[in-house]
Motif scaffolding. Structure first.
Motif, PDB file in Angstrom:
ATOM      1  N   LYS A   1      -1.532   6.886 -10.891  1.00 23.26           N
ATOM      2  CA  LYS A   1      -1.443   8.280 -10.419  1.00 23.26           C
ATOM      3  C   LYS A   1      -0.185   8.960 -10.952  1.00 23.26           C
TER       4      LYS A   1
ATOM      5  N   SER B   1      -7.456  -4.640  -8.268  1.00 21.93           N
ATOM      6  CA  SER B   1      -6.719  -3.485  -8.803  1.00 21.93           C
ATOM      7  C   SER B   1      -5.323  -3.918  -9.241  1.00 21.93           C
TER       8      SER B   1
ATOM      9  N   ASP C   1     -12.022  -2.211  -4.279  1.00 27.33           N
ATOM     10  CA  ASP C   1     -10.971  -2.866  -5.044  1.00 27.33           C
ATOM     11  C   ASP C   1     -11.432  -3.116  -6.473  1.00 27.33           C
TER      12      ASP C   1
ATOM     13  N   GLU D   1      -3.467   2.451  -0.566  1.00 24.78           N
ATOM     14  CA  GLU D   1      -3.730   2.123  -1.958  1.00 24.78           C
ATOM     15  C   GLU D   1      -2.658   1.180  -2.481  1.00 24.78           C
TER      16      GLU D   1
ATOM     17  N   VAL E   1      -2.458   1.346  -8.233  1.00 19.59           N
ATOM     18  CA  VAL E   1      -3.147   2.639  -8.170  1.00 19.59           C
ATOM     19  C   VAL E   1      -2.133   3.766  -8.197  1.00 19.59           C
ATOM     20  N   GLN E   2      -1.062   3.630  -7.429  1.00 18.92           N
ATOM     21  CA  GLN E   2      -0.008   4.641  -7.419  1.00 18.92           C
ATOM     22  C   GLN E   2       0.667   4.733  -8.791  1.00 18.92           C
TER      23      GLN E   2
ATOM     24  N   PHE F   1      -9.247   9.177  -8.633  1.00 16.99           N
ATOM     25  CA  PHE F   1      -8.810   8.276  -7.566  1.00 16.99           C
ATOM     26  C   PHE F   1      -9.504   8.630  -6.241  1.00 16.99           C
ATOM     27  N   THR F   2     -10.750   8.265  -6.147  1.00 17.57           N
ATOM     28  CA  THR F   2     -11.522   8.594  -4.946  1.00 17.57           C
ATOM     29  C   THR F   2     -12.089   7.365  -4.244  1.00 17.57           C
ATOM     30  N   LYS F   3     -12.214   6.269  -4.955  1.00 20.72           N
ATOM     31  CA  LYS F   3     -12.848   5.075  -4.391  1.00 20.72           C
ATOM     32  C   LYS F   3     -11.792   4.176  -3.734  1.00 20.72           C
ATOM     33  N   HIS F   4     -11.210   4.687  -2.674  1.00 24.71           N
ATOM     34  CA  HIS F   4     -10.091   3.982  -2.048  1.00 24.71           C
ATOM     35  C   HIS F   4     -10.491   2.619  -1.492  1.00 24.71           C
ATOM     36  N   ASN F   5     -11.735   2.468  -1.081  1.00 28.59           N
ATOM     37  CA  ASN F   5     -12.155   1.235  -0.414  1.00 28.59           C
ATOM     38  C   ASN F   5     -12.779   0.221  -1.363  1.00 28.59           C
TER      39      ASN F   5
ATOM     40  N   VAL G   1       0.805  -1.207   0.000  1.00 29.90           N
ATOM     41  CA  VAL G   1       0.000   0.000   0.000  1.00 29.90           C
ATOM     42  C   VAL G   1       0.831   1.246   0.000  1.00 29.90           C
TER      43      VAL G   1
END
Length: 280
Positions: A37, A78, A61, A29, A33-34, A55-59, A25
């Motif tokens: 970004k 992800s 997958d 995240e 995801v990173q 990138f708002t739906k962190h929870n 993580v």
């Protein structure tokens, strides 16, 4: 493990050993995801292609799998399988962060306005890539020799860029079935391992030579000039020694003549002796 072949067992072990990296993580995240970004931040997006990358739906997958151009291994995970961002008008250098997409196998950035050199350690950033298409951009500099370590490559498309220098030897890419460097500024011979590809894959590089181009490569001659060092101080020493000996000998002869013939000096001119009486 019954029912699995040896190859399947190896792949399962690889997947299990790398699962921790897939789920590592960055502030909650995953690496993937990173990865996206960093890629988005490093590129200019005049067409707004990457606007869907929110990138708002962190929870949740797997939410990145809905992004434009992103393909995941599974829609609920992800984990990026591939990025297809060809012909999107993207601008900037080779994108940052791609090494964080550790399970990515395909990358298509063709037909954009990307420029600058490719990373020297591109093989470390794209370790498991099988399909790499960077064609129709403005990438420049030499093709990194590290590409030869990308042993999973099936397709390597580098045509229509501004690469210069020599084509690196890619003999380790035994899986390579599609390769093109047409329309660049490459020079030198085509490596033996790539001569199996058709001529059209090398055209537009006037300074390339050898098969399959049909243009003989000029032999490179190295002119070696050996310059022997001149030891001036030794020669001067010899000259000084000779001068000293000559002066000493002249002094002795003169002393002897003056001592035994004090009243006469002998001169020679054209082998004719002349005797002058200095004093009586």
């Amino acid at each position: 493990m019954q029912g699995y072949t040896k190859v399947q067992v190896v792949w399962l072990l690889l997947l299990m050993s790398s699962s921790s990296s897939w789920h590592s993580v960055h502030g909650g995240e995953s690496d993937d995801v990173q990865c996206l970004k960093d890629l988005k931040q490093s590129l200019v997006d005049p067409k707004g292609t990457l606007e869907s990358w929110v990138f708002t739906k962190h929870n949740i997958d797997g939410y990145i799998c809905e992004f434009t151009g992103v393909e995941c291994w599974h829609p609920d995970e992800s984990r990026v399988l591939g990025l297809s961002l060809g012909n999107q008008g993207l601008e900037g250098p080779f994108p940052r962060g791609v090494e964080l997409c550790g399970s990515m196998t395909t990358l298509d950035l063709s037909g954009n306005k990307l420029a600058g050199p490719l990373p020297e350690r591109i093989s470390d950033q794209l370790a498991y890539i099988t399909y790499l298409d960077l064609s129709n951009n403005s990438f420049s500099g030499e093709i990194p020799a590290g590409i030869a370590k990308m042993t999973y490559l099936n397709t390597l498309a580098l045509q229509h860029n501004q690469f210069d220098g020599r084509i690196p030897a890619l003999g380790n890419l035994s899986r390579l079935v599609s390769f093109s460097v047409a329309e660049n500024s490459l020079s030198g011979p085509v490596p033996d391992s790539l001569q199996r590809f058709p001529l059209a894959n090398f055209t537009g590089n006037p300074r390339l030579c050898g098969p399959p181009i049909g243009k003989k490569c000029k032999k490179r001659f190295r002119l070696r000039i050996h310059v022997r060092p001149i030891r001036i101080h030794l020669r001067l020493r010899r000259i000084n020694d000779a001068s000293c000996i000559g002066a000493a000998a002249g002094f002795v002869v003169g002393f002897v003549v003056a001592f035994y013939f004090p009243h006469r000096f002998l001169f020679c001119r054209r082998l004719r002796p002349y005797i002058f009486h200095v004093c009586e």
